[in-house]
Every structure is written in structure tokens, then in C-alpha cells.
Design a protein around this motif. Structure first.
Motif, PDB file in Angstrom:
ATOM      1  N   UNK A   1       0.759  -1.157  -0.022  1.00 14.84           N
ATOM      2  CA  UNK A   1       0.023  -0.191  -0.093  1.00 14.84           C
ATOM      3  C   UNK A   1       0.776   1.297   0.006  1.00 14.84           C
ATOM      4  N   UNK A   2       2.025   1.300   0.759  1.00 18.09           N
ATOM      5  CA  UNK A   2       2.804   2.211   0.905  1.00 18.09           C
ATOM      6  C   UNK A   2       3.413   2.683  -0.356  1.00 18.09           C
ATOM      7  N   UNK A   3       3.726   1.469  -1.158  1.00 21.13           N
ATOM      8  CA  UNK A   3       4.552   1.709  -2.510  1.00 21.13           C
ATOM      9  C   UNK A   3       3.578   2.392  -3.764  1.00 21.13           C
ATOM     10  N   UNK A   4       2.270   2.420  -3.375  1.00 24.47           N
ATOM     11  CA  UNK A   4       1.383   2.883  -4.389  1.00 24.47           C
ATOM     12  C   UNK A   4       0.572   4.200  -4.031  1.00 24.47           C
ATOM     13  N   UNK A   5       0.437   4.404  -2.501  1.00 26.46           N
ATOM     14  CA  UNK A   5      -0.340   5.477  -2.079  1.00 26.46           C
ATOM     15  C   UNK A   5       0.473   6.996  -2.197  1.00 26.46           C
TER      16      UNK A   5
END
Length: 299
Positions: free
Chosen positions: A295-299
Motif C-alpha cells: 500500500x505504501x508503495x502506491x499511495x
């Protein structure tokens, strides 16, 4: 479009609620339920609602928000959940949605075609046919009038079958032909996480959950709702089987085993629905750190 709706989907009993709470705490946000029964305040044990402790850990929306006496369909869910989402984005960059209803999640992601509301006479007539002849009778009726929708609908969900027949009897047109499938544009990003595990582990989770529900008082909950068993909201797994027991159609043990069997079948249908989506990134329910990293890689 910096705001993002994070959707946690998957079959029943997989652990969606626990993961959603951890993610909501991590992102300091709130949760919207996309479960097609948890918004009914009269249905608690059989819908596996979050515990009081879980509800206090993170603020939830669309839990205990409606009565079984009021109809609430995917179109209603779309309108109410989008309003809640937009309000939450005024104070949060990320919002969590969690549930196993593919139809409801799809309504939020892509929109839901407005369909005619059936008269009480038509709805009452179909419910009477269901009570007198059973679900198979209605399934065969749907197969004749709308074979396309018959192939894709959850045929073991009386509410969905009856709704399609309502539309046909109200308009003379099929449910499938009235759905335009025109995707609505959303003013926020959507990321979908799917949870799954091997079938043996999932079925064990389901069987254990049913046993826990019985210990928690599911029999008594269903008995207290017996006068409302004709309502669509209660034509669902975990309730229909116990109504049969209360009506003397089977033993208590047979009803419990039937709940487990029908819940396993329901989980299989949920996975079939979600597996059609190319937008879902799959994880096992214990992969909290990999999920957060993703999630952090795309948020």
C-alpha cells in the motif's frame, strides 16, 4: 486525486475485520462496512459483526445503521457509502472499506445502474412463492425469463433472485438488459486488497466460526426474529437453516451442519466473484507487513 479508498475484500471468516482494524489504526482513519447484512441492527451474531471492543478500537460506518424492516439494496449502499467516503476525505487522506459483498463493493468502485422499484404487490407475491415453493422454484423461473443473469447471479441468495424477478415483472424487461455497466468516475483513488488462504484452512475457519456463533446464542437470536422470517434480509445463511429447525424440518445438529455447508459454498461463490477482478492484489490474512509495504508503495 490524492485521496484513496483502500478496500479489503475476500470470503467470509478469512479475517477481513481484524486486518481492516490494523490498517485503520496504522493510517489513522475510519472503516466503512461493505457487508450486505451487518447494517441490520437486529442481526448480530449471525452476521459476525465486529465485537464491541473492535468497534471501539476504530470508528465504523454502516454497522447497525438500518432495520430489517427497511429495504436496503446495492443502489442505496452506493449513495450512502459515497456520501460517507466524501465526508471522511475531508479529514483523512485514506479510508478503509471492508466486506465480502462483491455487489456492494462493485457499486462503490464502478457505480450501480438505477433499477425500478417493485410494487408491494409484486414483491409480496414473489415472497409468497418463495415461502410456498422454495428457492429452486424461483431459480427455475429466473432461468426462463433472464438466462443471462441466471448464469452470473448468486442463485443461492433469495434476495438477489427475487430482485431480478421483481424487475422483470415490473417492467417486462430483464434485469440483465437494464444494467448498462457504464462505469462511474470517482473523485478518489481505489486500491483493492484481497484475502485468501488454502481451502482447508478457510473451511476450518468457517466451521469454527459457526460453532462460536452457536455458543454465543445464534439459535436464540434467530428464534427472536421468527416473526420476520418472511423478510428478504433474513433469507440468508445462518438464519434460514435455523428457521427450518424451528419449523421442525430438521434437527438442531442438522441445521448447524447445514449452516457450515452453506457458508462454505457461499465463500466459494465469493471467491469466484472476486477472482474475476483484475484490480485485486491478493495476500494471506497474516501478511500485515507485506500489505502495508504494498500500500505504501502506491499511495
Amino acid at each position: 486525486m490524492n485521496n484513496t479508498l483502500i478496500i479489503i475484500a475476500g470470503p467470509t471468516a478469512i479475517g477481513k475485520t481484524a486486518l481492516a482494524i490494523k490498517l485503520a489504526q496504522y493510517y489513522k482513519t475510519e472503516i466503512i462496512s461493505a457487508d450486505s447484512r451487518q447494517f441490520y441492527k437486529e442481526m448480530n451474531i449471525g452476521t459476525a459483526k465486529p465485537s464491541q471492543e473492535e468497534l471501539e478500537a476504530v470508528k465504523h460506518h454502516l454497522i447497525d445503521s438500518h432495520s430489517i424492516l427497511n429495504q436496503f439494496n446495492a443502489g442505496d449502499f452506493e449513495k450512502q457509502s459515497i456520501e460517507i467516503i466524501n465526508n471522511l476525505f475531508l479529514k483523512h487522506k485514506h479510508v478503509i472499506m471492508v466486506g465480502g459483498s462483491g455487489l456492494f463493493i462493485n457499486a462503490v468502485c464502478h457505480g450501480f445502474d438505477p433499477l425500478p422499484v417493485a410494487s408491494e404487490e409484486i414483491r409480496g407475491g414473489l415472497n409468497k412463492l418463495f415461502e410456498e415453493n422454495g428457492l429452486i422454484y424461483l431459480q427455475e423461473k429466473l432461468k426462463i425469463v433472464d438466462p443471462n443473469y441466471y448464469k452470473e447471479v448468486d442463485r443461492n441468495n433469495p434476495q438477489r433472485v427475487i430482485r431480478a424477478l421483481e424487475v422483470f415483472e415490473s417492467t417486462g424487461e430483464t434485469f440483465s438488459s437494464l444494467r448498462k455497466h457504464k462505469k462511474k468516475e470517482r473523485l478518489f483513488n481505489i486500491v483493492q486488497i484481497g484475502l485468501n488462504t488454502n481451502r482447508e484452512a478457510l473451511y476450518q475457519r468457517i466451521n469454527s466460526r459457526v460453532d462460536e456463533m452457536i455458543i454465543a446464542g445464534l439459535m436464540e437470536e434467530v428464534e427472536s426474529l421468527k416473526e420476520y422470517k418472511h423478510l428478504n434480509a433474513l433469507n440468508t445463511v445462518g438464519y434460514s437453516e435455523i428457521f427450518d429447525y424451528l419449523d421442525g424440518k430438521c434437527t438442531k445438529d442438522e441445521a448447524i451442519e447445514k449452516i457450515k455447508q452453506n457458508t462454505r459454498r457461499f465463500a466459494k461463490r465469493q471467491l469466484t466473484w472476486f477472482n474475476k477482478s483484475e484490480d485485486i492484489k491478493w495476500f494471506s490474512p497474516d501478511q500485515l507487513e507485506p500489505i502495508i509495504q504494498y500500500l505504501n508503495s502506491i499511495l
